[in-house]
Design an enzyme around this catalytic site. Structure first.
Site, PDB file in Angstrom:
ATOM      1  N   ASP A   1       0.898  -1.362  -0.073  1.00 41.84           N
ATOM      2  CA  ASP A   1      -0.009  -0.069   0.043  1.00 41.84           C
ATOM      3  C   ASP A   1       0.833   1.195  -0.053  1.00 41.84           C
ATOM      4  OD1 ASP A   1       0.902  -0.538   2.435  1.00 41.84           O
ATOM      5  OD2 ASP A   1      -1.087  -0.998   3.438  1.00 41.84           O
TER       6      ASP A   1
ATOM      7  N   ASN B   1      -7.474  -2.917  14.574  1.00 36.49           N
ATOM      8  CA  ASN B   1      -8.938  -3.249  14.130  1.00 36.49           C
ATOM      9  C   ASN B   1      -9.098  -4.478  13.066  1.00 36.49           C
ATOM     10  OD1 ASN B   1      -8.108  -2.295  11.829  1.00 36.49           O
ATOM     11  ND2 ASN B   1      -9.270  -0.403  11.605  1.00 36.49           N
TER      12      ASN B   1
ATOM     13  N   HIS C   1      -7.322  -4.690  10.438  1.00 34.35           N
ATOM     14  CA  HIS C   1      -7.139  -4.659   8.845  1.00 34.35           C
ATOM     15  C   HIS C   1      -5.745  -5.291   8.627  1.00 34.35           C
ATOM     16  CE1 HIS C   1      -4.865  -0.617   9.764  1.00 34.35           C
ATOM     17  NE2 HIS C   1      -3.926  -1.475   9.422  1.00 34.35           N
TER      18      HIS C   1
ATOM     19  N   GLU D   1      -9.921  -2.266   5.433  1.00 30.46           N
ATOM     20  CA  GLU D   1     -10.444  -1.750   6.719  1.00 30.46           C
ATOM     21  C   GLU D   1     -11.596  -2.492   6.818  1.00 30.46           C
ATOM     22  OE1 GLU D   1      -8.894   0.036   8.644  1.00 30.46           O
ATOM     23  OE2 GLU D   1      -7.842   1.932   7.875  1.00 30.46           O
TER      24      GLU D   1
HETATM   25  C1  F6R Z   1       1.466  -1.312   6.147  1.00 31.63           C
HETATM   26  C2  F6R Z   1       0.034  -2.100   6.266  1.00 31.63           C
HETATM   27  C3  F6R Z   1      -0.734  -2.021   7.512  1.00 31.63           C
HETATM   28  C4  F6R Z   1       0.082  -2.273   8.771  1.00 31.63           C
HETATM   29  C5  F6R Z   1      -0.606  -2.321  10.070  1.00 31.63           C
HETATM   30  C6  F6R Z   1      -0.143  -2.428  11.245  1.00 31.63           C
HETATM   31  O1  F6R Z   1       1.909  -1.702   4.824  1.00 31.63           O
HETATM   32  O2  F6R Z   1      -0.352  -2.393   5.153  1.00 31.63           O
HETATM   33  O3  F6R Z   1      -1.775  -2.850   7.336  1.00 31.63           O
HETATM   34  O4  F6R Z   1       0.721  -3.522   8.630  1.00 31.63           O
HETATM   35  O5  F6R Z   1      -1.498  -0.944  10.115  1.00 31.63           O
HETATM   36  O6  F6R Z   1       0.914  -1.353  11.405  1.00 31.63           O
HETATM   37  P1  F6R Z   1       2.139  -1.414  12.512  1.00 31.63           P
HETATM   38  O7  F6R Z   1       3.157  -2.325  12.167  1.00 31.63           O
HETATM   39  O8  F6R Z   1       2.656   0.011  12.411  1.00 31.63           O
HETATM   40  O9  F6R Z   1       1.598  -1.621  13.841  1.00 31.63           O
END
Ligand code: F6R
Length: 246
Positions: free
Chosen positions: A67, A136, A138, A143
């Site tokens: 992403d 959450n 995701h 989401e």
């Molecule tokens: C980032 C991504 C997100 C993160 C998730 C956890 O490329 O795809 O889904 O993996 O938000 O983020 P952290 O690792 O910062 O807790």
């Protein structure tokens, strides 16, 4: 779903990096799906060490990132282009042409999304996808919702994600509200998936996921329960609630 619980973040990162190393050693032109965020930083550090000290070769590896924020300059340290360059790419011998990150500044973003999935397919599909997980539930920026998109698409970020990501920005108002993300279908097509989670904040969602009772688009990561080859690597803090349940 294979579950590995490591003592701490450091050993989680070493274990994850070793699995990636083994896959590269099995297939030198591995198609590697990459995530950003705090979780994989330690894994990337260990991959850099393996490259520098043990000669792990990335010259044929091809990467596709999950992403990128929409309309963020790539000189902005919060852009995922910048993150990947700083935390991995500039330290290893991967050719620039082998790196793919969604282009949140593309002139025609919709067209870009269609082409991104096609490019992954044309390259033979993702062999190993690294994932983090949102508090959450995701994965990438898919989401919680009533429906989830299959392919790469533009998405709004939820308040919870904007709040979680604001820790990297000067103020919450600076966090982009939209992103390009691979869809659930793009992720599920990966041959193997490595889901990483560390820290107490992830404990509730990890517990819900690892009960393996049901899938729900309200916990996008739960769809991984339908995938035949997922390895979940946790540190003890992220596994805390789950360990109380079993
Ligand atoms: C980032 C991504 C997100 C993160 C998730 C956890 O490329 O795809 O889904 O993996 O938000 O983020 P952290 O690792 O910062 O807790």
């Amino acid at each position: 779903m294979k579950i590995i619980i490591e003592k701490d973040y450091e050993s989680l990162s070493t274990t994850a990096a070793n699995i990636i190393k083994e896959e590269i050693e099995k297939k030198e032109d591995l198609l590697l799906g990459l995530a950003t965020g705090s979780t994989p930083i330690g894994t990337y550090k260990e991959l850099i060490r393996l490259h520098k000290e043990e000669g792990l070769d990335f010259s044929k590896v091809v990467t596709f990132n999950l992403d990128e924020y929409l309309n963020i300059p790539y000189t902005n340290p919060n852009s995922y282009h910048y993150f990947m360059e700083e935390n991995l790419f500039k330290h290893i011998n991967i050719p620039k042409d082998n790196i793919h990150i969604p282009d949140g500044n593309a002139e025609d973003v919709e067209k870009f999304c269609r082409e991104y999935d096609k490019k992954i397919e044309d390259c033979g599909g993702i062999d190993l996808q690294i994932l983090g997980i949102g508090e959450n539930g995701h994965i990438a920026f898919n989401e919680p919702d009533d429906e989830l998109y299959l392919g790469t698409h533009i998405t709004g970020l939820t308040e919870s994600t904007i709040k979680a990501n604001s820790r990297f920005f000067d103020s919450i108002d600076e966090v982009p509200k939209e992103a390009i993300t691979m869809g659930i279908g793009s992720i599920m097509k990966s041959k193997k998936i490595l889901l990483l989670a560390n820290g107490e904040k992830k404990a509730p969602v990890i517990c819900e996921l690892l009960k393996q009772e049901k899938v729900s688009t309200r916990i996008p990561a739960s769809l991984l329960l339908l995938h035949p080859d997922v390895v979940v690597i946790l540190d003890e803090l992220a596994a805390k609630n789950y360990l109380k349940e079993i």
